[in-house]
Design a protein around this motif. Structure first.
Motif, PDB file in Angstrom:
ATOM      1  N   LYS A 187       0.837  -1.208   0.000  1.00  0.00           N
ATOM      2  CA  LYS A 187       0.000   0.000   0.000  1.00  0.00           C
ATOM      3  C   LYS A 187       0.876   1.263   0.000  1.00  0.00           C
ATOM      4  CE  LYS A 187      -4.015  -0.044   2.251  1.00  0.00           C
ATOM      5  NZ  LYS A 187      -5.062   0.093   3.297  1.00  0.00           N
ATOM      6  N   ILE A 188       1.948   1.236   0.793  1.00  0.00           N
ATOM      7  CA  ILE A 188       2.888   2.361   0.842  1.00  0.00           C
ATOM      8  C   ILE A 188       3.527   2.569  -0.533  1.00  0.00           C
ATOM      9  CG2 ILE A 188       5.087   3.179   1.810  1.00  0.00           C
ATOM     10  CD1 ILE A 188       4.401   1.596   4.382  1.00  0.00           C
ATOM     11  N   GLN A 189       3.959   1.444  -1.121  1.00  0.00           N
ATOM     12  CA  GLN A 189       4.616   1.481  -2.429  1.00  0.00           C
ATOM     13  C   GLN A 189       3.676   2.029  -3.507  1.00  0.00           C
ATOM     14  OE1 GLN A 189       6.007  -2.346  -4.178  1.00  0.00           O
ATOM     15  NE2 GLN A 189       8.056  -1.630  -3.668  1.00  0.00           N
ATOM     16  N   GLN A 190       2.452   1.535  -3.513  1.00  0.00           N
ATOM     17  CA  GLN A 190       1.467   1.960  -4.516  1.00  0.00           C
ATOM     18  C   GLN A 190       1.084   3.432  -4.359  1.00  0.00           C
ATOM     19  OE1 GLN A 190      -1.441  -1.057  -3.728  1.00  0.00           O
ATOM     20  NE2 GLN A 190      -0.307  -2.624  -4.866  1.00  0.00           N
ATOM     21  N   ALA A 191       1.168   3.936  -3.125  1.00  0.00           N
ATOM     22  CA  ALA A 191       0.824   5.338  -2.873  1.00  0.00           C
ATOM     23  C   ALA A 191       1.988   6.276  -3.211  1.00  0.00           C
ATOM     24  CB  ALA A 191       0.418   5.521  -1.416  1.00  0.00           C
ATOM     25  N   GLY A 192       3.133   5.700  -3.600  1.00  0.00           N
ATOM     26  CA  GLY A 192       4.290   6.514  -3.965  1.00  0.00           C
ATOM     27  C   GLY A 192       4.985   7.176  -2.782  1.00  0.00           C
ATOM     28  N   VAL A 193       4.791   6.606  -1.610  1.00  0.00           N
ATOM     29  CA  VAL A 193       5.415   7.149  -0.396  1.00  0.00           C
ATOM     30  C   VAL A 193       6.868   6.680  -0.321  1.00  0.00           C
ATOM     31  CG1 VAL A 193       5.337   7.105   2.141  1.00  0.00           C
ATOM     32  CG2 VAL A 193       3.204   7.187   0.828  1.00  0.00           C
ATOM     33  N   ASP A 194       7.754   7.565   0.121  1.00  0.00           N
ATOM     34  CA  ASP A 194       9.162   7.207   0.303  1.00  0.00           C
ATOM     35  C   ASP A 194       9.271   6.331   1.549  1.00  0.00           C
ATOM     36  OD1 ASP A 194      11.918   7.446  -0.490  1.00  0.00           O
ATOM     37  OD2 ASP A 194      12.226   8.714   1.266  1.00  0.00           O
ATOM     38  N   LEU A 195       9.745   5.106   1.365  1.00  0.00           N
ATOM     39  CA  LEU A 195       9.752   4.116   2.451  1.00  0.00           C
ATOM     40  C   LEU A 195      11.177   3.788   2.886  1.00  0.00           C
ATOM     41  CD1 LEU A 195       8.225   2.023   4.237  1.00  0.00           C
ATOM     42  CD2 LEU A 195       8.290   0.464   2.285  1.00  0.00           C
ATOM     43  N   VAL A 196      11.410   3.884   4.191  1.00  0.00           N
ATOM     44  CA  VAL A 196      12.742   3.649   4.765  1.00  0.00           C
ATOM     45  C   VAL A 196      12.609   2.629   5.896  1.00  0.00           C
ATOM     46  CG1 VAL A 196      14.675   4.731   6.019  1.00  0.00           C
ATOM     47  CG2 VAL A 196      13.435   6.035   4.255  1.00  0.00           C
ATOM     48  N   VAL A 197      13.568   1.703   5.986  1.00  0.00           N
ATOM     49  CA  VAL A 197      13.593   0.780   7.126  1.00  0.00           C
ATOM     50  C   VAL A 197      14.753   1.172   8.036  1.00  0.00           C
ATOM     51  CG1 VAL A 197      15.018  -1.019   5.997  1.00  0.00           C
ATOM     52  CG2 VAL A 197      13.483  -1.638   7.874  1.00  0.00           C
ATOM     53  N   MET A 198      14.491   1.156   9.341  1.00  0.00           N
ATOM     54  CA  MET A 198      15.515   1.518  10.330  1.00  0.00           C
ATOM     55  C   MET A 198      15.472   0.484  11.455  1.00  0.00           C
ATOM     56  SD  MET A 198      16.073   5.164  12.200  1.00  0.00           S
ATOM     57  CE  MET A 198      16.386   5.929  10.607  1.00  0.00           C
ATOM     58  N   THR A 199      16.558  -0.266  11.597  1.00  0.00           N
ATOM     59  CA  THR A 199      16.524  -1.419  12.483  1.00  0.00           C
ATOM     60  C   THR A 199      17.842  -1.612  13.217  1.00  0.00           C
ATOM     61  OG1 THR A 199      16.307  -3.857  12.514  1.00  0.00           O
ATOM     62  CG2 THR A 199      17.107  -2.877  10.478  1.00  0.00           C
ATOM     63  N   MET A 200      17.754  -2.241  14.385  1.00  0.00           N
ATOM     64  CA  MET A 200      18.942  -2.592  15.156  1.00  0.00           C
ATOM     65  C   MET A 200      19.533  -3.923  14.695  1.00  0.00           C
ATOM     66  SD  MET A 200      19.742  -0.284  17.528  1.00  0.00           S
ATOM     67  CE  MET A 200      19.630   0.743  16.081  1.00  0.00           C
ATOM     68  N   ARG A 201      19.002  -4.490  13.628  1.00  0.00           N
ATOM     69  CA  ARG A 201      19.622  -5.686  13.048  1.00  0.00           C
ATOM     70  C   ARG A 201      20.945  -5.293  12.392  1.00  0.00           C
ATOM     71  NH1 ARG A 201      16.235 -10.580  10.875  1.00  0.00           N
ATOM     72  NH2 ARG A 201      14.371 -10.440  12.170  1.00  0.00           N
ATOM     73  N   ARG A 202      21.832  -6.250  12.307  1.00  0.00           N
ATOM     74  CA  ARG A 202      23.059  -6.053  11.544  1.00  0.00           C
ATOM     75  C   ARG A 202      22.765  -6.319  10.063  1.00  0.00           C
ATOM     76  NH1 ARG A 202      26.879  -5.526  15.277  1.00  0.00           N
ATOM     77  NH2 ARG A 202      26.576  -6.498  17.311  1.00  0.00           N
TER      78      ARG A 202
END
Length: 232
Positions: A101-116
């Motif tokens: 839904k985010i992708q289709q709406a053209g929203v800039d999507l960022v992931v931020m995680t404490m994973r390596r």
């Protein structure tokens, strides 16, 4: 430009089975032969985790003594982020639909995680999530990063993201822990806490997120609805 920065574990990935399997492994490993222990059911264990009950206390509740609880806590810390256990992670219900839904709406999507890096790559491959996050929209820890505390480490990631990403007129953070809320509020970013992760509402409320909703889908609907209202 509208931007959504989302945490990974919690909003997108359900880690409860991994944490529970590690709990079972540590309990079995630390107990003495023939020692009677009380193996918690997954629901009870996960509620204790979400209520931020310390590892040592969970060990004592499970029938270990104080010295064993110390060893349990240490073993758990060494084990919980190791590869054999990452396979127990599953997609949070509705997460992929929310990302689409985010992708289709053209929203800039960022992931931020404490994973390596290697831990994030593993999950991307296993769950086919790389399609949502180009490399320049992934903020995680390097494989050799020495972790301190999430509430200290995550704001540093946020600062880097703000410096490197192109400007956006509206930014929202979605996360399931106090580290997410602190990272966002420290940088003046609106933050939505979700209840589908490792903290329950009681643990989230004191950090005063802008909103608390059930999951990523609800958060995305809310952000898109707000953006629509602003344009009209």
């Amino acid at each position: 430009m509208l931007r959504i920065i989302t945490d990974f574990d919690g909003p997108i990935i359900d880690v409860s089975e991994r944490y529970y399997r590690v709990y079972l492994f540590c309990l079995e490993k630390i107990r003495r032969p023939n020692q009677q222990v009380r193996q918690l059911a997954k629901a009870e264990f996960w509620q204790l985790k979400r209520s931020r009950i310390p590892e040592k206390q969970i060990a004592v509740i499970s029938g270990l003594d104080e010295a064993q609880a110390q060893d349990f806590s240490q073993l758990r810390r060494q084990t919980v982020h190791t590869e054999p256990y990452f396979e127990y992670d599953t997609l949070a219900p509705g997460a992929v639909e929310a990302l689409l839904k985010i992708q289709q709406a053209g929203v800039d999507l960022v992931v931020m995680t404490m994973r390596r890096v290697r831990e994030l790559d593993y999950a991307f491959k296993k769950h086919d999530l790389g399609r949502f996050f180009p490399e320049n929209r992934c903020y995680c820890l390097s494989n050799d990063y020495v972790k301190t505390r999430d509430i200290d480490d995550k704001p540093l990631l946020m600062a880097r993201a703000i410096q490197e990403l192109p400007p956006a007129s509206d930014i929202w953070m979605v996360g399931d822990t106090e580290a997410d809320i602190i990272s966002a509020t420290k940088h003046g970013i609106k933050v939505i806490a979700v209840e589908c992760g490792i903290r329950d509402r009681t643990q989230l409320e004191p950090y005063q997120p802008d909103l608390i909703v059930s999951d990523l889908s609800s958060a995305v609907d809310l952000v898109l609805e707000t953006a629509l209202q602003q344009t009209t």
